[in-house]
Scaffold this motif. Structure first.
Motif, short mmCIF file in Angstrom:
data_model
loop_
_atom_site.label_atom_id
_atom_site.label_comp_id
_atom_site.label_asym_id
_atom_site.label_seq_id
_atom_site.Cartn_x
_atom_site.Cartn_y
_atom_site.Cartn_z
N ASP A 170 0.85 -1.19 0.00
CA ASP A 170 0.00 0.00 0.00
C ASP A 170 0.89 1.24 0.00
N ARG A 172 1.38 3.81 1.94
CA ARG A 172 2.16 4.14 3.14
C ARG A 172 3.38 3.24 3.25
N GLU A 176 7.36 4.38 3.26
CA GLU A 176 8.21 4.02 4.40
C GLU A 176 9.41 3.21 3.94
#
Length: 270
Positions: A170, A172, A176
């Motif tokens: 996803d 995010r 990251e």
């Protein structure tokens, strides 16, 4: 450590896949390898981490041809994180990360204090400490990629080779992971399918098309409107925004007119 690919040619089943490929990644740089499907990106990576011997040309890590190094020495210098790593059931996260120390093991096979320290540092850096005792196969996609990156960092390489490691994550988890890669400071060659992510992560880009390098350089110099159109078949512009992030703005693509759906002359309105 610097990566240099010089006049690389690769053929599979007597069919040319790569021809006259040249690229450089300076020490500490992140170089993105982009291009349409089938352009030879993953094949090029395989030659860099010694999975596929080229028909001609040289891959150097530092000053050494990787194919003249022993497999053990080459593995100490280069770590690869691939998109199809499998589920690897039955091993804990700690055991997976510890596999990164294999090229450094002595004949006794026993883990040294340096091995334990390298694993602990990689676990901490990649944020996988909360699930070190869990079975790797039970983790989410984003967690698995962090573990595989931790395994690579435990290797303490001088070159990271990454193949589409943000696939199936996803947004995010993607950001990251990219921020984590950038924080390592290790020279990196990364295949990325998403041009926006490549523009965000990379210092330089190399564009492959039909097995040849058609552009290389800083992101803004490479992802021009003409290249986006000619290589990727889209219309767009690339710019650095006020927050310092390079983004691509795509134009709406007109739908091609399907001639078969047009009414025959004289039939309109019937």
């Amino acid at each position: 450590m610097k990566l240099t690919v010089d006049q690389l040619h690769v053929s599979l089943d007597r069919r040319p896949i790569l021809r006259e490929v040249n690229l450089e990644a300076a020490k500490g740089d992140i170089v993105g390898l982009v291009g349409p499907n089938g352009s030879g990106k993953s094949t090029l990576l395989r030659t860099v981490y010694r999975s596929l011997r080229p028909a001609d040309g040289v891959v150097r890590v530092g000053d050494d041809d990787v194919w003249e190094l022993s497999a053990r020495t080459a593995a100490r210098r280069t770590a690869a994180v691939l998109q199809d790593a499998g589920t690897t059931t039955g091993l804990t996260v700690t055991e997976i990360v510890a596999l990164g120390r294999t090229p450094h093991h002595r004949l006794t096979g026993r883990d040294s204090a340096e091995d334990h320290q390298a694993v602990a540092e990689a676990v901490a850096r990649c944020g996988v400490a909360p699930f070190t005792d869990r079975d790797y196969a039970t983790l989410s996609g984003g967690e698995r990629q962090r573990v595989l990156l931790a395994r690579a960092l435990a290797q303490r390489p001088q070159l990271l080779v990454l193949d589409e490691i943000t696939n199936h994550l996803d947004i995010r988890a993607r950001f990251e992971l990219l921020d984590l890669i950038r924080s390592t400071g290790i020279t990196t060659l990364a295949v990325l399918h998403d041009l926006d992510l490549a523009a965000r992560l990379c210092d330089r880009l190399v564009v492959l098309h039909e097995g040849a390098v058609v552009a290389a350089g800083p992101v803004l110099d490479v992802l021009t409107p003409d290249l986006l159109h000619d290589v990727f078949g889209v219309r767009g512009e690339t710019a650095r925004h006020e927050d310092g992030v390079v983004r691509i703005t795509y134009a709406a693509q007109p739908l091609a007119l399907d001639r078969k759906s047009e009414p025959e002359p004289g039939l309109a309105g019937r």
